[in-house]
Motif scaffolding. Sequence first.
Motif, PDB file in Angstrom:
ATOM      1  N   VAL A  69     -13.353 -24.094  16.474  1.00 55.14           N
ATOM      2  CA  VAL A  69     -13.042 -22.663  16.471  1.00 55.14           C
ATOM      3  C   VAL A  69     -14.242 -21.955  15.839  1.00 55.14           C
ATOM      4  N   ILE A  77     -11.525 -30.048  18.411  1.00 54.30           N
ATOM      5  CA  ILE A  77     -11.446 -28.651  18.838  1.00 54.30           C
ATOM      6  C   ILE A  77     -12.240 -27.836  17.835  1.00 54.30           C
ATOM      7  N   GLN A 132     -14.083 -17.989  19.403  1.00 49.39           N
ATOM      8  CA  GLN A 132     -14.380 -18.869  20.535  1.00 49.39           C
ATOM      9  C   GLN A 132     -13.743 -20.230  20.296  1.00 49.39           C
ATOM     10  N   LEU A 133     -12.989 -20.673  21.273  1.00 53.52           N
ATOM     11  CA  LEU A 133     -12.333 -21.972  21.194  1.00 53.52           C
ATOM     12  C   LEU A 133     -13.100 -22.949  22.076  1.00 53.52           C
ATOM     13  N   GLU A 134     -13.604 -24.008  21.476  1.00 59.05           N
ATOM     14  CA  GLU A 134     -14.386 -24.996  22.219  1.00 59.05           C
ATOM     15  C   GLU A 134     -13.677 -26.346  22.144  1.00 59.05           C
ATOM     16  N   ARG A 135     -13.119 -26.805  23.266  1.00 51.24           N
ATOM     17  CA  ARG A 135     -12.452 -28.100  23.292  1.00 51.24           C
ATOM     18  C   ARG A 135     -13.454 -29.192  23.657  1.00 51.24           C
ATOM     19  N   GLU A 148      -4.657 -27.408  21.003  1.00 48.49           N
ATOM     20  CA  GLU A 148      -5.472 -26.514  21.832  1.00 48.49           C
ATOM     21  C   GLU A 148      -4.624 -25.407  22.444  1.00 48.49           C
ATOM     22  N   GLU A 149      -3.461 -25.772  22.968  1.00 45.23           N
ATOM     23  CA  GLU A 149      -2.570 -24.777  23.576  1.00 45.23           C
ATOM     24  C   GLU A 149      -2.087 -23.761  22.545  1.00 45.23           C
ATOM     25  N   LYS A 150      -1.724 -24.247  21.365  1.00 44.52           N
ATOM     26  CA  LYS A 150      -1.262 -23.348  20.293  1.00 44.52           C
ATOM     27  C   LYS A 150      -2.360 -22.377  19.878  1.00 44.52           C
ATOM     28  N   LYS A 208      -5.004 -21.411  21.588  1.00 42.64           N
ATOM     29  CA  LYS A 208      -5.299 -20.445  22.661  1.00 42.64           C
ATOM     30  C   LYS A 208      -4.374 -19.236  22.563  1.00 42.64           C
ATOM     31  N   GLU A 209      -3.104 -19.503  22.320  1.00 39.70           N
ATOM     32  CA  GLU A 209      -2.108 -18.438  22.243  1.00 39.70           C
ATOM     33  C   GLU A 209      -2.296 -17.597  20.980  1.00 39.70           C
ATOM     34  N   LYS A 229      -5.762 -15.421  20.747  1.00 41.95           N
ATOM     35  CA  LYS A 229      -6.171 -14.561  21.866  1.00 41.95           C
ATOM     36  C   LYS A 229      -6.413 -13.107  21.458  1.00 41.95           C
TER      37      LYS A 229
END
Length: 264
Positions: free
Chosen positions: A141, A139, A131-134, A117-119, A121-122, A125
Motif C-alpha cells: 500500500v 500486498i 496505490q494498491l500493488e499486489r 486484497e479485496e478488503k 480495494k474496497e 477506494k
Amino acid sequence: MEQKLPNALQNINEIYELSGDKKAVLFLDYDGTLTPIVSDPEEAKLPGKTRSALEQLSKIINVAVISGRDRKDILSFIDINTLFYAGSHGFDISGPDGMEMQYEEGKKTLPSLDKAEEKLKEKLKNIKGSQLERKKYAIAVHYRNVQEEKVDELKSIVEEVLQSDEKLKKGSGKKILELKPNLNWHKGKALQWLMKELELSKEEYMPIFIGDDITDEDALKAIKDYGVGILVGSHDQETHATYQLKDTTEVVEFLQKLQQRLTK
C-alpha cells in the motif's frame, strides 16, 4: 534517523582488502538502490549505465537482485538473463540454468492475501492518491501521493485488515506499508538460500549487499559477520550496514569501479 557511515566509494580499497582471497558475490535491492524512488512505481526504470554495469558484473561474478517487488515485474524491468532474481522479499526466486524456488510455506498464505486484497480495494477506494500493488506473496500500500491528513486513516485501514488474519504480518518502508506472510522468511533468508544453493561458502566468497530501506536490514544483518553491507541514503531505524552510498548515482559508480577492479 540520519546514519553516518564511511562512504563505500571513498573506502573501496578497504572493501577490496577485506575480501582478501575471497571472490565477491553481489546482492542488490531495486527501488532506491538501482533506481531512484519515484511517485509511480511503474516508472522506476533501470538507467542504461546501471544496466550495463550489472550485465558486465554478472559475467564475472554472481549477481542477484532481492526486491520487495513481484519477481516477474523485477525481471521485466531489468531483463538480464545472467542475474538471479528474488521477488516478494525472497519468497519467489529464479535464475540461470532453470533455477526456480518458491518458499513452500508461503504458498499456504495466498488465500489470506487474496482476501486482504479485496478488503483493501474496497476500504481504500476513497483515499485519493493511495496505490494498491499486489505481488504474488505480498500486498503493498503506497501512500507517497496521499494527503498528509489522510495518512493516519490509511494506516488504520491497513492495521484493521492485518488484524483480521493472523497469517499475515506488517512490513514497512519509505511511504509504503506491506501485508506479508507471517513467516520467518525475508531478504536475509533468501540471500542465505542463494549462497547455499550456489555453493558459495563463507570461506571462499564474500557477499556484498546494497540496499536502502528497512526491509533490507534483514539482509544486512545476515551478512554482517562475513560480508559487506552498504546502505544507500538513510532510513529511520538503526542499520546493520558498515558502509554507505549517498544515492543511486553513487551506487552505479560503485558498481562500475567494482567491475573495473574485477576485470584487471
